[in-house]
Design a protein around this motif. Structure first.
Motif, PDB file in Angstrom:
ATOM      1  N   UNK A   1       0.858  -1.181   0.000  1.00  0.00           N
ATOM      2  CA  UNK A   1       0.000   0.000   0.000  1.00  0.00           C
ATOM      3  C   UNK A   1       0.896   1.232   0.000  1.00  0.00           C
ATOM      4  N   UNK A   2       0.589   2.165  -0.896  1.00  0.00           N
ATOM      5  CA  UNK A   2       1.307   3.438  -0.974  1.00  0.00           C
ATOM      6  C   UNK A   2       0.266   4.543  -0.987  1.00  0.00           C
ATOM      7  N   UNK A   3       0.456   5.535  -0.121  1.00  0.00           N
ATOM      8  CA  UNK A   3      -0.469   6.670  -0.057  1.00  0.00           C
ATOM      9  C   UNK A   3       0.323   7.964  -0.083  1.00  0.00           C
ATOM     10  N   UNK A   4      -0.149   8.925  -0.868  1.00  0.00           N
ATOM     11  CA  UNK A   4       0.473  10.242  -0.977  1.00  0.00           C
ATOM     12  C   UNK A   4      -0.488  11.311  -0.485  1.00  0.00           C
ATOM     13  N   UNK A   5       0.046  12.341   0.159  1.00  0.00           N
ATOM     14  CA  UNK A   5      -0.807  13.457   0.555  1.00  0.00           C
ATOM     15  C   UNK A   5       0.011  14.737   0.649  1.00  0.00           C
ATOM     16  N   UNK A   6      -0.696  15.875   0.567  1.00  0.00           N
ATOM     17  CA  UNK A   6      -0.058  17.175   0.737  1.00  0.00           C
ATOM     18  C   UNK A   6      -0.701  17.955   1.878  1.00  0.00           C
ATOM     19  N   UNK A   7      -1.715  17.375   2.551  1.00  0.00           N
ATOM     20  CA  UNK A   7      -2.408  18.098   3.615  1.00  0.00           C
ATOM     21  C   UNK A   7      -1.956  17.621   4.993  1.00  0.00           C
ATOM     22  N   UNK A   8      -2.014  18.518   5.973  1.00  0.00           N
ATOM     23  CA  UNK A   8      -1.617  18.180   7.342  1.00  0.00           C
ATOM     24  C   UNK A   8      -2.554  17.142   7.947  1.00  0.00           C
ATOM     25  N   UNK A   9      -3.851  17.239   7.611  1.00  0.00           N
ATOM     26  CA  UNK A   9      -4.818  16.304   8.183  1.00  0.00           C
ATOM     27  C   UNK A   9      -4.541  14.877   7.717  1.00  0.00           C
ATOM     28  N   UNK A  10      -4.297  14.717   6.438  1.00  0.00           N
ATOM     29  CA  UNK A  10      -3.997  13.378   5.929  1.00  0.00           C
ATOM     30  C   UNK A  10      -2.627  12.910   6.384  1.00  0.00           C
ATOM     31  N   UNK A  11      -1.695  13.834   6.529  1.00  0.00           N
ATOM     32  CA  UNK A  11      -0.363  13.472   7.006  1.00  0.00           C
ATOM     33  C   UNK A  11      -0.432  12.910   8.423  1.00  0.00           C
ATOM     34  N   UNK A  12      -1.273  13.511   9.260  1.00  0.00           N
ATOM     35  CA  UNK A  12      -1.441  13.000  10.620  1.00  0.00           C
ATOM     36  C   UNK A  12      -2.020  11.588  10.611  1.00  0.00           C
ATOM     37  N   UNK A  13      -2.947  11.347   9.701  1.00  0.00           N
ATOM     38  CA  UNK A  13      -3.534  10.005   9.575  1.00  0.00           C
ATOM     39  C   UNK A  13      -2.476   8.985   9.161  1.00  0.00           C
ATOM     40  N   UNK A  14      -1.642   9.354   8.194  1.00  0.00           N
ATOM     41  CA  UNK A  14      -0.598   8.436   7.748  1.00  0.00           C
ATOM     42  C   UNK A  14       0.428   8.186   8.853  1.00  0.00           C
ATOM     43  N   UNK A  15       0.733   9.213   9.636  1.00  0.00           N
ATOM     44  CA  UNK A  15       1.683   9.028  10.738  1.00  0.00           C
ATOM     45  C   UNK A  15       1.146   8.018  11.747  1.00  0.00           C
ATOM     46  N   UNK A  16      -0.155   8.059  11.983  1.00  0.00           N
ATOM     47  CA  UNK A  16      -0.759   7.102  12.923  1.00  0.00           C
ATOM     48  C   UNK A  16      -0.695   5.680  12.376  1.00  0.00           C
ATOM     49  N   UNK A  17      -1.004   5.523  11.091  1.00  0.00           N
ATOM     50  CA  UNK A  17      -0.939   4.182  10.492  1.00  0.00           C
ATOM     51  C   UNK A  17       0.510   3.683  10.434  1.00  0.00           C
ATOM     52  N   UNK A  18       1.432   4.582  10.197  1.00  0.00           N
ATOM     53  CA  UNK A  18       2.851   4.207  10.209  1.00  0.00           C
ATOM     54  C   UNK A  18       3.259   3.717  11.596  1.00  0.00           C
ATOM     55  N   UNK A  19       2.781   4.396  12.644  1.00  0.00           N
ATOM     56  CA  UNK A  19       3.092   3.988  14.009  1.00  0.00           C
ATOM     57  C   UNK A  19       2.567   2.586  14.298  1.00  0.00           C
TER      58      UNK A  19
END
Length: 418
Positions: free
Chosen positions: A350-368
């Motif tokens: 799975x690869x996800x790209x984003x440029x928004x802070x809200x989506x970046x926070x979501x990806x950081x949580x899934x990465x954790x």
């Protein structure tokens, strides 16, 4: 009691008909109780082939199991054009029977064409447009390459010349080889730019010596095509980010991608261009953009890209299990990441790209929680600054790439999450 399975022999037949067959192939046909084939092929057989002759119905594939069952216990001979295992009926019969039938091949049209042209077979790319869109040829167009196009009929050379002109390959040389292997062989030659030959024999292949026009856009063989290769409204994963994204997705032959939030379809298009057997669904809720994706896929040689018009995650419910998923938009849609994660098999990416802070926070949580690799990609372009040149920074892209079931954190020696 189950009927005795049929004894099936597949005989490759050339344009020279009966005279070009080996003794073994002739014996298989004269001994058969039933002979299946196309009308043209059946007409080439002499009277001593006394078996019942049955022409294939249309569509062919769904009819095969029933025909074999109806003649269980009989000797069945199946006629094929050239080599039955080269885009031929041999593959279908092997799948239906569960084992390969006896196959007696004949030289393929590609073998004949390369022999006439003096082209080494291993240096030639073969593209069939028999029952497939002609647009598939576009993905194989590279300056200096040699193609053999298996024609769908008499109009294919004319249509192919038009495609070459439209794709910037008008200087390419075309040689139409008709009735290969028969006593009526014929060749028609010319360039795509100057093609004006009337449709000839429907039994033909087209040899293309690819030559790109000097002013045509150059399209390479790896991901990262120029942005100008796409029709778009600004919703496009830009070239350098696209190349990095495809690198993270790591397509392999035969794999299937879900491209969610398709935009202009660039990720799915370049996934499919990596190998002819790669497949993709692209999901786009905007109907105008969905139509644009289909046009881009057709122009860039992957008309088999399946465009799903609808909003994710609801639109994902009926899709075939993916090998990889790319999320380029809509990350914060409720349940989207969960649905994609659940759909992936073990080892899927799975690869996800984003440029928004809200989506970046979501990806950081899934990465954790799931590990993988979280990176920030930045690109700057040189632009005029008065009479000088400076850098203009594009918006940074946060990318999360993960393998389901992979290590939680590849940067940690212990593999523990952080």
């Amino acid at each position: 009691m189950n009927p005795t399975p049929p004894t099936v022999t597949v005989v490759g037949l050339g344009a020279d008909g009966w005279t070009g067959l080996t003794p073994a192939a002739r014996h298989a046909l004269t001994a058969a109780g039933v002979i299946l084939g196309g009308p043209r092929q059946l007409a080439l057989l002499p009277p001593e082939c006394e078996g019942e002759r049955i022409a294939w119905p249309t569509p062919l594939r769904p009819a095969v199991p029933g025909l074999l069952k109806a003649h269980a216990g009989h000797r069945i001979a199946v006629l094929a054009s050239g080599d039955p295992m080269f885009y031929g009926i041999g593959r279908t019969l092997t799948e239906v029977l569960g084992a390969p039938p006896r196959i007696l091949p004949h030289p393929s049209s590609v073998a004949y064409a390369c022999a006439r042209l003096g082209w080494a077979v291993e240096d030639v790319e073969v593209v069939t447009v028999v029952g497939r869109p002609l647009a598939r040829v576009a993905a194989a167009l590279h300056d200096g390459r040699r193609l053999i196009v298996l024609s769908a009929g008499a109009d294919t050379p004319r249509d192919l010349a038009a495609l070459l002109r439209e794709r910037g390959f008008g200087p390419s040389c075309l040689r139409v080889l008709e009735q290969l292997g028969s006593g009526e062989e014929n060749e028609v030659a010319g360039t795509a730019d100057g093609w004006g030959a009337a449709p000839g024999d429907p039994l033909n292949v087209v040899a293309v010596d690819c030559r790109r026009a000097p002013d045509a856009l150059r399209l390479g063989a790896v991901p990262g095509l120029p942005d100008t290769a796409y029709e778009h409204d600004g919703q496009l994963t830009k070239r350098h980010i696209r190349a990095a994204t495809l690198g993270a997705l790591a397509p392999a032959p035969g794999e299937l991608l879900w491209d969610i939030g398709g935009g202009s379809g660039s990720i799915a298009v370049e996934w499919m261009r990596t190998h002819p057997s790669c497949q993709a669904f692209t999901v786009e809720r905007d109907p105008v953009r969905a139509e644009r994706i289909a046009r881009n896929a057709d122009r860039l040689g992957v008309p088999g890209l399946r465009v799903v018009t609808g909003a994710a995650p609801a639109a994902l419910a009926q899709l075939t299990t993916p090998d990889a998923v790319f999320i380029g938009g809509g990350l914060t849609a409720p349940g989207l990441l969960d649905a994609c994660w659940d759909a992936l098999p073990a080892g899927g990416r799975l690869v996800a790209n984003t440029v928004t802070l809200e989506s970046e926070a979501l990806l950081a949580d899934w990465y954790r929680r799931h590990g993988g690799e979280l990176v920030r990609l930045t690109v700057a372009h040189a632009v005029p600054v008065g009479t000088f040149t400076g850098w203009r920074q594009a918006m940074p892209v946060t990318q999360w790439a993960v393998v389901k079931g992979g290590p939680l954190n590849p940067n940690s020696p212990s593999g523990d999450a952080i």
